[in-house]
Structures are given as C-alpha cells and as structure tokens.
Write an enzyme that holds these catalytic residues in place. Sequence first.
Site, PDB file in Angstrom:
ATOM      1  N   LYS A   1       9.004   0.026   4.318  1.00  0.00           N
ATOM      2  CA  LYS A   1      10.031  -0.827   4.307  1.00  0.00           C
ATOM      3  C   LYS A   1      10.231  -1.653   2.714  1.00  0.00           C
ATOM      4  O   LYS A   1      11.390  -1.868   2.497  1.00  0.00           O
ATOM      5  CB  LYS A   1       9.797  -1.918   5.196  1.00  0.00           C
TER       6      LYS A   1
ATOM      7  N   ARG B   1      -3.079   1.765  -0.393  1.00  0.00           N
ATOM      8  CA  ARG B   1      -2.025   1.040  -1.058  1.00  0.00           C
ATOM      9  C   ARG B   1      -2.604   0.109  -2.036  1.00  0.00           C
ATOM     10  O   ARG B   1      -3.719  -0.710  -1.739  1.00  0.00           O
ATOM     11  CB  ARG B   1      -1.028   0.191  -0.002  1.00  0.00           C
TER      12      ARG B   1
ATOM     13  N   ARG C   1      -3.037  -5.008  12.398  1.00  0.00           N
ATOM     14  CA  ARG C   1      -1.872  -4.853  11.996  1.00  0.00           C
ATOM     15  C   ARG C   1      -0.771  -3.898  12.774  1.00  0.00           C
ATOM     16  O   ARG C   1      -0.101  -4.179  13.237  1.00  0.00           O
ATOM     17  CB  ARG C   1      -1.573  -4.939  10.535  1.00  0.00           C
TER      18      ARG C   1
END
Length: 217
Positions: free
Chosen positions: A13, A124, A168
């Site tokens: 996103k 990441r 999450r």
Amino acid sequence: MIVILLGAPGSGKGTQSKVLSSKFGFTHLATGDIFRAEIAQKTTLGQKAAEYVKSGKLVPDAIVTEMVAGKLEAGKNYLLDGFPRNLEQAQALDSMLRPQKASIDRVILLDLPESEAIKRLTSRRICSKCGEVYNTVTRPPKNDMKCDVCGGDVIQREDDGEATAKKRLMVFDDLTSPLVAYYKAEGVFERVDASQTPEKVSADLSKLLSGSGSLAR
Ligand code: AMP
C-alpha cells in the site's frame, strides 16, 4: 476524489500510494505513517498510540477517526492508506465526508496471500530517518545498512518481527471481510493482484483510476 487502498500489511500500500499520489496528484494520508511520526516525536497523540502500534493492535477508533477528521480538507483529492480499517471507521469516514459533499470514488484491495505477506513483512526494512522502504531479499540498501537516499540507519520496524506481523495479519483478516462487503454494496470496490511485480500492480491501479473520471490524465 477519494480513493481508499485496502490491503494486508506488506501488500504494498505504501509503495503504491507514493506512485499513485505523484501520478494523479492525490494527497497521501497514511495513518500508520502518521502514528509512527507522532510516536517518534513523543507527542500526546504518539504517547496514546505507542503501545497499540508496537504490539500490532489497532489504535482505538475514537483516536484514529479524530486524527483523520482533523486532516481531511474539503475539495482535495485523497488517497487513504491504512484507513478505514474496520466498519466503524468506514461509517465514521462517511460522516466526515457528508458535510463536505464528498464521497468515496474507489476502494481497491491489494490482494496478497498470507504466506507472501509474512515473507515480505519479515524481510522489510525501513530508514529510521526518511522512511524509505527496503527489503533484505529483493532491495537491500547498497551500503551496509545505511539508507541510499539520506544515509540514515536502516532498521526493522518493531511491529515487523514475525510474531507481531502474524498478529497484524490476523487482525487485518478479521476486519477486512465486513469492510469489503460494505464497499461492494456501495458499488465502489475493486481488487488488484498484489503478488505481481510492483510495476504491474502500479499499471493495474493506474488503469482503474484513469477510468474513473476527474483524475484521469
Ligand atoms: P500500518 O503502517 O498501516 O501497517 O499501521 C501500523 C500500525 O498503526 C497498526 O498496526 C495500528 O497499530 C496503527 N494503525 C494504523 N492505521 C490504523 C487505523 N486505521 N486504525 C487503527 N490503528 C491503526
């Protein structure tokens, strides 16, 4: 024009929002980025949000919606990234837009299998100074763990560790289906395959947005 990008953590996103914002002139509003900045600056809002963000839980709706309401200006084109996250927030957003006579034009889900999202999240890394995003497998920083853009330290986000990342994703799964149903009923929902290359995902998103009126170039 108001566009919402939905997607699991790790679905791209943030990356895609940057591309689309510069291409179509959106103001990019990313609630996760705002919380991280407020936490780093130790503001009152940051202190309220810190424990939730670090542990992968959602910040309470009242805090998030008040923050977003304070940022949405009438007449601007927004790309919302990370908000709304649940039905209550979606309804709160509708109430914010109504007096502005604005409505949501497109809600696009960046669709990614959970196993791929976990892989992406745990590899990441981000620059602690400018927020540039790296990946230990596909895009490591060129110079040790220093940012290619600003030279800041490249680190792992506290909530990208495997246990918190999994939590999450579970939170996302639980809350997204009702959100998808809500926006499908409104006739604004679209889906893009986020497991494709970033360039192909950008192309698919651009096609959807170019076909949708006032922002088309
Ligand atoms: P993100 O960068 O979008 O993955 O968000 C990071 C964290 O910020 C989330 O795990 C939540 O703790 C918090 N957060 C961001 N957006 C929201 C939201 N719309 N509602 C509640 N919490 C949020």
